[in-house]
Design an enzyme around this catalytic site. Structure first.
Site, short mmCIF file in Angstrom:
data_model
loop_
_atom_site.label_atom_id
_atom_site.label_comp_id
_atom_site.label_asym_id
_atom_site.label_seq_id
_atom_site.Cartn_x
_atom_site.Cartn_y
_atom_site.Cartn_z
N ASP A 18 0.95 -1.24 0.16
CA ASP A 18 0.10 0.17 -0.20
C ASP A 18 0.76 1.38 0.08
O ASP A 18 1.25 1.65 1.00
CB ASP A 18 -1.10 -0.11 1.32
CG ASP A 18 -2.08 -0.98 1.11
OD1 ASP A 18 -2.81 -0.66 -0.04
OD2 ASP A 18 -2.57 -1.65 1.82
N ARG A 36 6.01 3.70 3.15
CA ARG A 36 6.07 2.60 3.98
C ARG A 36 7.31 2.09 4.44
O ARG A 36 7.57 1.24 5.21
CB ARG A 36 5.23 1.33 3.36
CG ARG A 36 3.61 1.77 2.70
CD ARG A 36 3.00 1.87 4.10
NE ARG A 36 1.53 2.01 3.74
CZ ARG A 36 0.52 2.73 4.60
NH1 ARG A 36 0.84 2.72 5.89
NH2 ARG A 36 -0.67 2.65 4.15
N ARG A 47 -6.02 10.61 1.10
CA ARG A 47 -5.54 9.63 0.38
C ARG A 47 -6.12 9.53 -0.96
O ARG A 47 -5.71 9.22 -2.00
CB ARG A 47 -5.91 7.96 0.98
CG ARG A 47 -5.18 7.88 2.27
CD ARG A 47 -5.99 6.78 2.99
NE ARG A 47 -5.86 5.61 2.21
CZ ARG A 47 -6.62 4.54 2.61
NH1 ARG A 47 -7.55 4.60 3.41
NH2 ARG A 47 -6.54 3.30 1.67
N LYS A 74 -8.92 1.45 -6.56
CA LYS A 74 -9.75 1.06 -5.18
C LYS A 74 -10.42 2.47 -4.54
O LYS A 74 -10.01 3.53 -4.88
CB LYS A 74 -8.63 0.64 -4.09
CG LYS A 74 -7.32 1.29 -3.84
CD LYS A 74 -6.47 0.56 -2.93
CE LYS A 74 -5.37 1.39 -2.39
NZ LYS A 74 -4.47 0.66 -1.42
N HIS A 75 -11.34 2.22 -3.78
CA HIS A 75 -12.06 0.77 -3.33
C HIS A 75 -13.32 0.69 -3.99
O HIS A 75 -14.28 1.63 -3.43
CB HIS A 75 -12.03 0.91 -1.89
CG HIS A 75 -10.59 1.33 -1.16
ND1 HIS A 75 -10.23 2.43 -1.03
CD2 HIS A 75 -9.85 0.24 -0.51
CE1 HIS A 75 -8.96 2.43 -0.34
NE2 HIS A 75 -8.78 1.22 -0.19
N HIS A 104 -12.09 -0.35 8.63
CA HIS A 104 -11.52 -1.23 9.68
C HIS A 104 -12.14 -1.51 10.84
O HIS A 104 -11.74 -2.61 11.35
CB HIS A 104 -10.00 -0.42 9.77
CG HIS A 104 -9.11 -0.22 8.49
ND1 HIS A 104 -9.40 0.98 7.76
CD2 HIS A 104 -8.16 -0.74 8.04
CE1 HIS A 104 -8.56 0.91 6.69
NE2 HIS A 104 -7.75 0.04 7.05
N ASP A 163 -10.61 -5.99 -0.72
CA ASP A 163 -9.44 -5.44 0.56
C ASP A 163 -9.37 -6.31 1.63
O ASP A 163 -9.83 -7.42 1.50
CB ASP A 163 -10.38 -4.12 1.29
CG ASP A 163 -9.35 -3.21 1.60
OD1 ASP A 163 -8.24 -3.46 2.07
OD2 ASP A 163 -9.88 -1.77 1.92
#
Length: 538
Positions: free
Chosen positions: A81, A89, A155, A185-186, A198, A270
Site C-alpha cells: 500500500d 511505508r 489518500r 480502489k476501493h 477497519h 480489500d
C-alpha cells in the site's frame, strides 16, 4: 483436477501479509504478519501473493528476493500500500505529499497537476520495481466528497469526480511506463462515508444514479484505459445489494463491475481481516463468499489455511463452479505477463535517485499554502510550540530531529507534543469556550502545529477535538503566534478563517519532515536546511 492440485491452485489466489523486515522479532504487526516459518510453508504450498509493510527500502529489496526464493513458482505477486510513494511505508525511499495535494492544485492549475500526477506514478513505479515489487496498490479512486471521512481523506485525489478521474488516469500512465501493475480502489467508492471499514461496516445510502455521477466516474475512466486490477470496498450499499457488503456481493463485483462496466482484469478484495468483514463472516466463509461474488484474489484472510480449505471445498461440492477458478488463474497470469520482472543486481542499486528527491520537493513546494506575515524571529520568545499528533505511535514523520520540533526550538519555542495516549492539552471541561489548560502549556506565545488526517483505526477521533474553541481562546488572551496544519485540507480550510491577518498561518498536505521544513521555512522566512539536533547521543 485432484484435490491436491485444486488446493495448490486456490492457494495461488491468496495474498498474505509479511513484514518487510527479515527477522520475526522485527515484525511491527505480528497479529497480521506471518512469521518466516509460516511464510515459507505457505509459499511452498502454492500461495501466490505477498503484501509487505515495514523496514527500509534496502530491506524490502532483500526481502522480495528472499520471498521469491521461498516460493514454489517464479510468478509471485509482491505488493504494498504505497499510495504516497514507496517511502510512505519503507524508509530510505521517496515519501511523496499525499494525492489530495494534487487534487487541490488541479482546481487552479490543472495542466501542472496532471503533469505532476503522471510523474507521481512514474516515481512510485520505478522505485517499486527497483525494490522488487511488481504490484502497486494504488491509485485510490474514491471521490472524497465527505469532509468527515475518517479513513480516505488525503489518500484521495480530490473531491470532484472528473478531477479525480483525470488525476488517477495520469498516475496510472506513470505506473504503466514503469512496468508495474496498478490497482484502482476501493470499488465502488469509499469517499462518502463517516465510518471506518477497519472497525465497522459503513453504509452508503445513495441511489444508483448518484453512484453513476460521482463514485463510479474515476473507476470507469481507469477501466476504459485498461487498469490491471480493482480492489473492493467493505461497504453496504442497498441500491446495489441490500444484504451483502460489496466485497461479498455478486451484484457489485460481477453484475456491476464485470458486466455493466466491462472490467476484465483482476478483482482483489480489500483486507478480509478488517472488522467490516471479519465481524460479518468467519475467515473461510468470507473467502468463499468473496470468490463466489467475483473476486479473483483474496487479500489478507484472517486464516490463510481456512480460506484455502473453504474455497477448495466449495469448488469440490459445486457451490462454486471450477470454471471460476480457471478464469481467476488466467487473469492472474495475464496480469503478471504485463509487468516487468524485477532485476536484482549483485551491485548496489540507488533505490532513491536525485530526480526522485527533487520531485518530492517540487510536489511539496507546489502544495504549500501560507497566509499572514512572517513569524517573529526574536530568539527570546520563551514560548511553546504545541504539537498535536493524530496517528499511530511511533510516528514516522515526527522524530527528535524533525523540523516541527527543531525549527521553533531555534526561535525560543519549547516543544510540547500531545497525543491521545500521552499528554493531553485539555482542561477538565474541554467542551467549554476555553478548552485548553493554559497553565499546563506554561507562559509565552503559542505556536500551534496540528498533524491531522484520515487514519485507519482512529474512527475520526480528531473530529471531536475543539480546536476552533482552542484557537479562539488563544486569540482572546493574545498568545497565538502562528498556526501550521499538516494533512487534512478540510481542517485547514475551517481553521484558517479564524486567524487574523496579522498572525501567520500555513498548510501542507504532507506530514513528512521535508514538508515540515519547507512550510516552516516559508513561515519564518528561512533559507537554511533542517536544523540538526544538538544531542551527542540518545
Amino acid at each position: 483436477m485432484t484435490e491436491a492440485e485444486r488446493r495448490r491452485a486456490v492457494a495461488r489466489l491468496l495474498v498474505i501479509r509479511a513484514s518487510g523486515h527479515a527477522e520475526d522479532r522485527q515484525r511491527q504487526y505480528p497479529r497480521w504478519e506471518h512469521c518466516n516459518r509460516e511464510l515459507q510453508r505457505l509459499l511452498q504450498s502454492g500461495v501466490g501473493g505477498i503484501i509487505l509493510l515495514g523496514g527500509t527500502a534496502t530491506e524490502l529489496q532483500q526481502r522480495c528476493r528472499m520471498l521469491r526464493s521461498w516460493s514454489d513458482s517464479e510468478d509471485l505477486l509482491l505488493c504494498a500500500d504505497v499510495e504516497e510513494g514507496i517511502g510512505q511505508r519503507f524508509s530510505g525511499a521517496t515519501w511523496l505529499a499525499p494525492p489530495m495535494a494534487l487534487g487541490r492544485l488541479h482546481q487552479t492549475n490543472p495542466k501542472q497537476a496532471l503533469k505532476l500526477a503522471e510523474r507521481y506514478g512514474r516515481t512510485t513505479g520505478d522505485q517499486a520495481q527497483r525494490c522488487g515489487l511488481n504490484w502497486v496498490l494504488a491509485p485510490v479512486c474514491d471521490v472524497n466528497s465527505n469532509p468527515e471521512n475518517p479513513v480516505i481523506n488525503v489518500r484521495a485525489w480530490g473531491d470532484q469526480p472528473e478531477s479525480v478521474a483525470d488525476l488517477v488516469a495520469a498516475f496510472q500512465r506513470g505506473l504503466n511506463a514503469a512496468g508495474v501493475l496498478g490497482c484502482a480502489k476501493h470499488f465502488p467508492g469509499h469517499g462518502d462515508t463517516d465510518q471506518d471499514s477497519h472497525l465497522e461496516l459503513p453504509l452508503i445510502n445513495h441511489a444508483h444514479s448518484r453512484l453513476d455521477q460521482v463514485e463510479l466516474v474515476p473507476f470507469r475512466r481507469l477501466i476504459d484505459s485498461g487498469i490491471d486490477s480493482v480492489m473492493t470496498a467493505h461497504l453496504l450499499i442497498p441500491a446495489l445489494d441490500d444484504t451483502q457488503p460489496a466485497t461479498l456481493s455478486r451484484a457489485v463485483l460481477t453484475d456491476l463491475l464485470r458486466t455493466e462496466l466491462g472490467f476484465t482484469g483482476l478483482v482483489v478484495t480489500d483486507a478480509l481481516v478488517m472488522e467490516a468483514i471479519s465481524s460479518w463472516a468467519g475467515p473461510g466463509e468470507a473467502a468463499v463468499q468473496a470468490f463466489a461474488a467475483g473476486a479473483d484474489l483474496i487479500l489478507m484472510p484472517a486464516d490463510a489455511d481456512a480460506a484455502i480449505d473453504a474455497i477448495s471445498a466449495a469448488l469440490a461440492d459445486g457451490r462454486i463452479p471450477e470454471s471460476r477458478l480457471h478464469e481467476s488463474l488466467k487473469r492472474r497470469t495475464e496480469a503478471l505477463h504485463r509487468c516487468e520482472k524485477p532485476c536484482f543486481s549483485d551491485t548496489e542499486v540507488e533505490l532513491e535517485t536525485a530526480p526522485d528527491r527533487a520531485f518530492c520537493m517540487e510536489l511539496i513546494d507546489s502544495s504549500l499554502e501560507v497566509q499572514g506575515p512572517l513569524i517573529s524571529q526574536h530568539l527570546d520568545q520563551d514560548g511553546v510550540t504545541l504539537i498535536r499528533v493524530d496517528g499511530v505511535l511511533p510516528c514516522p514523520f515526527l522524530h527528535g530531529g524533525a523540523a516541527a520540533i527543531t525549527t521553533p526550538e531555534c526561535h525560543g519555542y519549547k516543544a510540547l507534543i500531545c497525543h491521545d495516549r500521552g499528554i493531553e492539552p485539555w482542561s477538565s471541561d474541554r467542551d467549554s469556550a476555553a478548552p485548553l489548560d493554559l497553565e499546563r502549556l506554561g507562559e509565552g506565545p503559542v505556536f500551534l502545529q496540528l498533524f491531522v488526517r484520515g487514519n485507519p483505526f482512529r474512527a475520526g477521533q480528531q473530529r471531536r477535538e475543539p480546536w476552533v474553541e482552542a484557537i479562539q481562546q488563544l486569540l482572546g488572551v493574545e498568545r497565538l503566534s502562528g498556526l501550521a496544519v499538516y494533512g487534512c485540507p478540510y481542517r485547514w480550510d475551517s481553521l484558517r478563517k479564524l486567524i487574523p491577518d496579522d498572525i501567520p498561518a500555513g498548510y501542507s498536505p504532507g506530514q513528512m519532515p521535508e514538508a515540515q521544513q519547507q512550510l516552516l521555512n516559508r513561515m519564518w522566512g528561512l533559507k537554511e536546511e533542517a536544523h540538526e539536533r544538538q544531542d551527542f547521543t540518545d
